[in-house]
Design a protein around this motif. Sequence first.
Motif, short mmCIF file in Angstrom:
data_model
loop_
_atom_site.label_atom_id
_atom_site.label_comp_id
_atom_site.label_asym_id
_atom_site.label_seq_id
_atom_site.Cartn_x
_atom_site.Cartn_y
_atom_site.Cartn_z
N VAL A 79 0.84 -1.20 0.00
CA VAL A 79 0.00 0.00 0.00
C VAL A 79 0.87 1.25 0.00
O VAL A 79 0.62 2.20 -0.75
CB VAL A 79 -0.97 -0.01 1.21
CG1 VAL A 79 -1.67 1.33 1.34
CG2 VAL A 79 -1.99 -1.12 1.06
N LEU A 80 1.94 1.26 0.81
CA LEU A 80 2.84 2.42 0.83
C LEU A 80 3.51 2.62 -0.52
O LEU A 80 3.65 3.75 -0.98
CB LEU A 80 3.89 2.26 1.92
CG LEU A 80 3.47 2.63 3.33
CD1 LEU A 80 4.58 2.31 4.33
CD2 LEU A 80 3.10 4.10 3.42
N ALA A 81 3.96 1.54 -1.16
CA ALA A 81 4.60 1.65 -2.47
C ALA A 81 3.63 2.23 -3.49
O ALA A 81 4.00 3.10 -4.29
CB ALA A 81 5.10 0.28 -2.91
N GLY A 105 -5.86 3.15 1.50
CA GLY A 105 -4.75 3.86 2.13
C GLY A 105 -4.19 3.15 3.33
O GLY A 105 -4.40 1.95 3.52
N ILE A 106 -3.50 3.93 4.12
CA ILE A 106 -2.81 3.40 5.29
C ILE A 106 -2.95 4.40 6.44
O ILE A 106 -3.02 5.60 6.21
CB ILE A 106 -1.32 3.12 4.95
CG1 ILE A 106 -0.70 2.22 5.98
CG2 ILE A 106 -0.55 4.39 4.74
CD1 ILE A 106 0.56 1.54 5.47
N SER A 107 -3.06 3.87 7.64
CA SER A 107 -3.14 4.71 8.84
C SER A 107 -2.04 4.28 9.80
O SER A 107 -1.86 3.09 10.06
CB SER A 107 -4.50 4.54 9.53
OG SER A 107 -4.58 5.34 10.69
N HIS A 108 -1.29 5.24 10.30
CA HIS A 108 -0.29 4.97 11.33
C HIS A 108 -0.73 5.73 12.57
O HIS A 108 -0.93 6.95 12.53
CB HIS A 108 1.11 5.41 10.91
CG HIS A 108 2.15 5.05 11.92
ND1 HIS A 108 2.68 3.79 12.03
CD2 HIS A 108 2.72 5.79 12.91
CE1 HIS A 108 3.54 3.76 13.03
NE2 HIS A 108 3.59 4.96 13.58
N GLU A 109 -0.91 5.02 13.68
CA GLU A 109 -1.38 5.64 14.91
C GLU A 109 -0.24 5.76 15.91
O GLU A 109 0.34 4.76 16.33
CB GLU A 109 -2.57 4.87 15.48
CG GLU A 109 -3.75 4.93 14.53
CD GLU A 109 -5.02 4.36 15.10
OE1 GLU A 109 -6.05 4.47 14.41
OE2 GLU A 109 -5.02 3.81 16.21
N ASP A 139 3.19 1.88 18.74
CA ASP A 139 2.58 2.52 17.58
C ASP A 139 2.05 1.42 16.66
O ASP A 139 2.63 0.33 16.59
CB ASP A 139 3.60 3.37 16.83
CG ASP A 139 3.95 4.65 17.59
OD1 ASP A 139 3.36 4.91 18.66
OD2 ASP A 139 4.82 5.38 17.10
N ALA A 140 0.98 1.71 15.93
CA ALA A 140 0.33 0.69 15.10
C ALA A 140 0.08 1.23 13.70
O ALA A 140 -0.16 2.42 13.51
CB ALA A 140 -0.99 0.26 15.73
N THR A 141 0.17 0.33 12.71
CA THR A 141 -0.10 0.68 11.32
C THR A 141 -1.14 -0.28 10.76
O THR A 141 -1.05 -1.49 10.98
CB THR A 141 1.19 0.61 10.48
OG1 THR A 141 2.16 1.48 11.06
CG2 THR A 141 0.93 1.03 9.04
N GLY A 142 -2.11 0.26 10.03
CA GLY A 142 -3.16 -0.56 9.45
C GLY A 142 -3.61 -0.02 8.11
O GLY A 142 -3.22 1.07 7.68
N GLU A 143 -4.46 -0.80 7.45
CA GLU A 143 -4.95 -0.43 6.13
C GLU A 143 -6.31 0.25 6.23
O GLU A 143 -7.06 0.03 7.16
CB GLU A 143 -5.10 -1.67 5.24
CG GLU A 143 -3.80 -2.39 4.97
CD GLU A 143 -3.46 -3.41 6.05
OE1 GLU A 143 -4.37 -3.83 6.80
OE2 GLU A 143 -2.28 -3.79 6.15
N ILE A 144 -6.60 1.06 5.21
CA ILE A 144 -7.86 1.79 5.11
C ILE A 144 -8.54 1.42 3.79
O ILE A 144 -7.89 1.43 2.73
CB ILE A 144 -7.63 3.31 5.14
CG1 ILE A 144 -7.09 3.75 6.49
CG2 ILE A 144 -8.91 4.07 4.79
CD1 ILE A 144 -6.65 5.21 6.52
N LEU A 145 -9.84 1.12 3.84
CA LEU A 145 -10.71 1.03 2.67
C LEU A 145 -11.82 2.04 2.90
O LEU A 145 -12.39 2.10 4.00
CB LEU A 145 -11.29 -0.37 2.51
CG LEU A 145 -10.29 -1.50 2.29
CD1 LEU A 145 -11.01 -2.85 2.28
CD2 LEU A 145 -9.53 -1.30 0.99
N GLN A 146 -12.15 2.81 1.87
CA GLN A 146 -13.08 3.93 2.08
C GLN A 146 -13.97 4.13 0.87
O GLN A 146 -13.52 4.01 -0.26
CB GLN A 146 -12.23 5.17 2.33
CG GLN A 146 -12.95 6.46 2.49
CD GLN A 146 -11.98 7.56 2.88
OE1 GLN A 146 -11.56 7.63 4.01
NE2 GLN A 146 -11.64 8.41 1.94
N ILE A 147 -15.23 4.43 1.12
CA ILE A 147 -16.13 4.91 0.07
C ILE A 147 -16.63 6.27 0.50
O ILE A 147 -16.71 6.57 1.70
CB ILE A 147 -17.31 3.95 -0.20
CG1 ILE A 147 -18.17 3.74 1.04
CG2 ILE A 147 -16.81 2.62 -0.75
CD1 ILE A 147 -19.44 2.99 0.77
N GLY A 148 -16.93 7.10 -0.48
CA GLY A 148 -17.35 8.45 -0.14
C GLY A 148 -18.33 9.01 -1.15
O GLY A 148 -18.44 8.54 -2.28
#
Length: 186
Positions: free
Chosen positions: A7-9, A117-121, A140-149
């Motif tokens: 995802v980052l790439a 996307g990606i979320s880093h908390e 600290d934690a990193t996870g993936e995001i899926l979103q509709i808008g």
Amino acid sequence: MKRHVAVLAMLFGLMQMPAQAADWYADIAYADGGDEFNVYVEDDDGDLSTESVSLGGGFSGSLGGINYFTETFSFQYSLGYKEDSVTAGSDSVKFSRFPLDLVGSFDLGDVFQVGVGISHEFNPKLDLSDAGMGSHSFDDATGEILQIGFRFTSWKLLIRQTMMDYSYEGLDFDGDNVSIRAAFIF
């Protein structure tokens, strides 16, 4: 870890395109999900009750920007604060963190968009100080995001799934959540 790198790439590659325009971005959100910590809290009358604090849920707000690279692709980045808390009497228990979100979105028509996307908390913390049990910092934690808008003139209504796991002293906790967000573009 491989999912985070992929995802980052992808997001880094898309960010290399020159932006055509940019706007400021702010949102407020409510999320639900993740493991819950059940705690006993005492109200002003001395009565005990069981309340829960969610590792994925809570209210949040963030501020950032959006870069528009084409008529159909944009990249949103924001830094925010997220907290789920319980208060009874003078005692409170809360789980707080500072999410940095990076989301690439594709417009599908005039109103609908999808994003990944990606979320880093940063600094996830369970604060039990008022209950006499101290404050506990998670990794600290990193996870993936899926979103509709759904885009309107100067705001968006977003529904987001965040896949997040937290670690504390070798133990893993689920922070997966679904949020509804009101995002303002200015």
